[in-house]
Structure formats: C-alpha cells, structure tokens
Design a protein around this motif. Structure first.
Motif, PDB file in Angstrom:
ATOM      1  N   VAL A   1      42.763  26.636  46.130  1.00 26.73           N
ATOM      2  CA  VAL A   1      41.960  27.440  47.057  1.00 26.73           C
ATOM      3  C   VAL A   1      42.352  28.912  46.956  1.00 26.73           C
ATOM      4  O   VAL A   1      41.488  29.796  46.877  1.00 26.73           O
ATOM      5  N   LEU A   2      43.646  29.197  46.920  1.00 25.02           N
ATOM      6  CA  LEU A   2      44.085  30.591  46.842  1.00 25.02           C
ATOM      7  C   LEU A   2      43.667  31.246  45.524  1.00 25.02           C
ATOM      8  O   LEU A   2      43.204  32.395  45.518  1.00 25.02           O
ATOM      9  N   LEU A   3      43.804  30.533  44.410  1.00 26.34           N
ATOM     10  CA  LEU A   3      43.332  31.078  43.128  1.00 26.34           C
ATOM     11  C   LEU A   3      41.823  31.296  43.162  1.00 26.34           C
ATOM     12  O   LEU A   3      41.316  32.291  42.636  1.00 26.34           O
ATOM     13  N   SER A   4      41.113  30.375  43.784  1.00 29.55           N
ATOM     14  CA  SER A   4      39.653  30.496  43.862  1.00 29.55           C
ATOM     15  C   SER A   4      39.231  31.653  44.753  1.00 29.55           C
ATOM     16  O   SER A   4      38.248  32.337  44.465  1.00 29.55           O
ATOM     17  N   ILE A   5      39.958  31.879  45.831  1.00 32.03           N
ATOM     18  CA  ILE A   5      39.661  33.036  46.675  1.00 32.03           C
ATOM     19  C   ILE A   5      39.887  34.321  45.881  1.00 32.03           C
ATOM     20  O   ILE A   5      39.077  35.250  45.933  1.00 32.03           O
ATOM     21  N   GLY A   6      40.990  34.370  45.131  1.00 36.07           N
ATOM     22  CA  GLY A   6      41.227  35.534  44.266  1.00 36.07           C
ATOM     23  C   GLY A   6      40.104  35.725  43.268  1.00 36.07           C
ATOM     24  O   GLY A   6      39.643  36.848  43.035  1.00 36.07           O
ATOM     25  N   GLY A   7      39.629  34.630  42.675  1.00 36.83           N
ATOM     26  CA  GLY A   7      38.509  34.711  41.734  1.00 36.83           C
ATOM     27  C   GLY A   7      37.230  35.184  42.399  1.00 36.83           C
ATOM     28  O   GLY A   7      36.481  35.993  41.845  1.00 36.83           O
ATOM     29  N   LEU A   8      36.992  34.699  43.614  1.00 39.03           N
ATOM     30  CA  LEU A   8      35.807  35.134  44.359  1.00 39.03           C
ATOM     31  C   LEU A   8      35.880  36.625  44.655  1.00 39.03           C
ATOM     32  O   LEU A   8      34.888  37.355  44.493  1.00 39.03           O
ATOM     33  N   LEU A   9      37.037  37.101  45.051  1.00 41.38           N
ATOM     34  CA  LEU A   9      37.194  38.530  45.337  1.00 41.38           C
ATOM     35  C   LEU A   9      37.020  39.362  44.069  1.00 41.38           C
ATOM     36  O   LEU A   9      36.461  40.463  44.106  1.00 41.38           O
ATOM     37  N   MET A  10      37.486  38.849  42.932  1.00 42.30           N
ATOM     38  CA  MET A  10      37.258  39.568  41.665  1.00 42.30           C
ATOM     39  C   MET A  10      35.782  39.554  41.296  1.00 42.30           C
ATOM     40  O   MET A  10      35.263  40.546  40.789  1.00 42.30           O
ATOM     41  N   HIS A  11      35.096  38.424  41.556  1.00 42.58           N
ATOM     42  CA  HIS A  11      33.659  38.393  41.324  1.00 42.58           C
ATOM     43  C   HIS A  11      32.980  39.480  42.140  1.00 42.58           C
ATOM     44  O   HIS A  11      32.081  40.161  41.666  1.00 42.58           O
ATOM     45  N   TRP A  12      33.382  39.608  43.382  1.00 45.48           N
ATOM     46  CA  TRP A  12      32.803  40.629  44.257  1.00 45.48           C
ATOM     47  C   TRP A  12      33.030  42.018  43.692  1.00 45.48           C
ATOM     48  O   TRP A  12      32.184  42.887  43.818  1.00 45.48           O
ATOM     49  N   ARG A  13      34.200  42.223  43.109  1.00 48.28           N
ATOM     50  CA  ARG A  13      34.525  43.540  42.550  1.00 48.28           C
ATOM     51  C   ARG A  13      33.636  43.866  41.345  1.00 48.28           C
ATOM     52  O   ARG A  13      33.147  44.978  41.207  1.00 48.28           O
ATOM     53  N   TYR A  14      33.452  42.889  40.468  1.00 43.43           N
ATOM     54  CA  TYR A  14      32.673  43.121  39.250  1.00 43.43           C
ATOM     55  C   TYR A  14      31.174  42.897  39.446  1.00 43.43           C
ATOM     56  O   TYR A  14      30.358  43.457  38.729  1.00 43.43           O
ATOM     57  N   HIS A  15      30.817  42.020  40.375  1.00 45.65           N
ATOM     58  CA  HIS A  15      29.415  41.687  40.636  1.00 45.65           C
ATOM     59  C   HIS A  15      29.156  41.780  42.131  1.00 45.65           C
ATOM     60  O   HIS A  15      29.074  40.763  42.816  1.00 45.65           O
ATOM     61  N   PRO A  16      29.017  43.009  42.665  1.00 46.24           N
ATOM     62  CA  PRO A  16      28.825  43.132  44.119  1.00 46.24           C
ATOM     63  C   PRO A  16      27.534  42.463  44.576  1.00 46.24           C
ATOM     64  O   PRO A  16      26.495  42.602  43.935  1.00 46.24           O
ATOM     65  N   ILE A  17      27.650  41.691  45.649  1.00 46.86           N
ATOM     66  CA  ILE A  17      26.452  41.034  46.163  1.00 46.86           C
ATOM     67  C   ILE A  17      25.627  42.055  46.932  1.00 46.86           C
ATOM     68  O   ILE A  17      26.169  42.986  47.520  1.00 46.86           O
ATOM     69  N   PRO A  18      24.309  41.876  46.897  1.00 51.07           N
ATOM     70  CA  PRO A  18      23.455  42.851  47.582  1.00 51.07           C
ATOM     71  C   PRO A  18      23.526  42.685  49.094  1.00 51.07           C
ATOM     72  O   PRO A  18      23.158  41.661  49.631  1.00 51.07           O
ATOM     73  N   LEU A  19      24.074  43.672  49.738  1.00 51.80           N
ATOM     74  CA  LEU A  19      24.082  43.704  51.195  1.00 51.80           C
ATOM     75  C   LEU A  19      22.837  44.443  51.648  1.00 51.80           C
ATOM     76  O   LEU A  19      22.226  45.188  50.869  1.00 51.80           O
ATOM     77  N   PRO A  20      22.398  44.263  52.889  1.00 55.54           N
ATOM     78  CA  PRO A  20      21.185  44.954  53.340  1.00 55.54           C
ATOM     79  C   PRO A  20      21.273  46.461  53.099  1.00 55.54           C
ATOM     80  O   PRO A  20      22.231  47.117  53.481  1.00 55.54           O
ATOM     81  N   GLY A  21      20.300  46.988  52.381  1.00 56.92           N
ATOM     82  CA  GLY A  21      20.235  48.415  52.087  1.00 56.92           C
ATOM     83  C   GLY A  21      21.042  48.840  50.874  1.00 56.92           C
ATOM     84  O   GLY A  21      21.009  50.004  50.492  1.00 56.92           O
TER      85      GLY A  21
END
Length: 162
Positions: free
Chosen positions: A17-37
């Motif tokens: 879970v901790l490695l996956s959370i780190g991976g998710l946060l890295m995904h966010w860094r490289y592939h930011p999800i579209p937030l409103p606006g």
C-alpha cells in the motif's frame, strides 16, 4: 500439495500500500489529473485510476484467500507494463548517447527501481498462500520472461508505427 497459510501478511500488504501510494503520488506529479478549471488532459485520469486501483484494489484482492491470485497477477503485470512504458517514455526524448547523470536524474530509472519491490512483495504473498510455490509458474524467472515478452510486443508495435 498445498498447505494452509500460516502467519500474517499484514506487513507485506502495508508495504505494498505504501509503495502504491508513492506510485500514485508520482503519477500525479507526471500526469496531473484535471481539476475543475485546470488545463490538464482528460487522458491523465487513466493513470490516476490505475494508481488508485493499486492502492486499494490490489491489496484487497491479495488479502483474501479466494482472490489473492488475481491480485498477484494484476500487481505483477502492472509492474511489468509500467516498467516498459516508463522506460520507453523516459528515454524517448533523448538525443544521442546520454551520460550517467542523464540516466540517473533525467530518466524514469528511479521510479522504475521503486516499483520492482512490488514484485518481491508479491512473491512473499504468494508463498504465504502457497508455501511450496506453484511449480514453474510465478517464479522470478517467469516474471523476467514476461517482462521481455511485454517489451517485445511494445517495441514491435512502436516499430510498426503504433
């Protein structure tokens, strides 16, 4: 011949879970999800959802005796597919032969190295449910062969214009 699972895999699941959370946060860094606006690509939702599945879905599957094999396979193939894709994307922008500093600091190598322990944790969980293993399947050699298979398919697709 199989034996009943012994002991606990809470530590392995927590590590996953901790490695996956780190991976998710890295995904966010490289592939930011579209937030409103925000002017981000809608396609970036896919890496976010896959990362979220790795944080929640895979550990849940691995924690149950009836579904652990499905979680194990998803975990392993996610690491392999992610490694191949990150490796390609990490070197696709290089022009010429890179130096060691480029390989270490300007590639996806650090991220790839952080994903490899997920395979090792998967092996520990497999041996929790199947202490004697599963024969020739799901060994480190089996995963290595599949890494090369996925790499060959991806490379062939890119060479054919994909």
């Amino acid at each position: 011949m199989t034996t009943e699972p012994k002991g606990s895999i809470r530590g392995e699941l927590a590590s996953l879970v901790l490695l996956s959370i780190g991976g998710l946060l890295m995904h966010w860094r490289y592939h930011p999800i579209p937030l409103p606006g925000a002017p981000a690509s809608q396609a970036n939702i896919v890496p976010f959802l896959l990362g979220l599945a790795g944080v929640i879905g895979v550990p849940l599957l691995l924690s149950r005796e009836k579904t652990w094999l499905t979680g194990y396979l998803i975990n392993g193939f996610a690491v392999i597919t992610g490694t191949v894709m990150m490796g390609y994307l990490g070197i696709s922008g290089w022009s010429g032969l890179p130096g060691i500093d480029t390989v270490i600091f300007d590639s996806m190598l650090p991220v790839i190295l952080l994903s490899i322990p997920k395979l090792i944790i998967g092996q520990k969980i497999l041996h929790h449910y199947r202490p004697l293993g599963m024969g020739r399947m799901f060994t480190p050699l089996w995963w290595t062969r599949h890494f090369f298979y996925v790499s060959a398919v991806f490379t062939t697709g890119k060479l054919l214009g994909g």
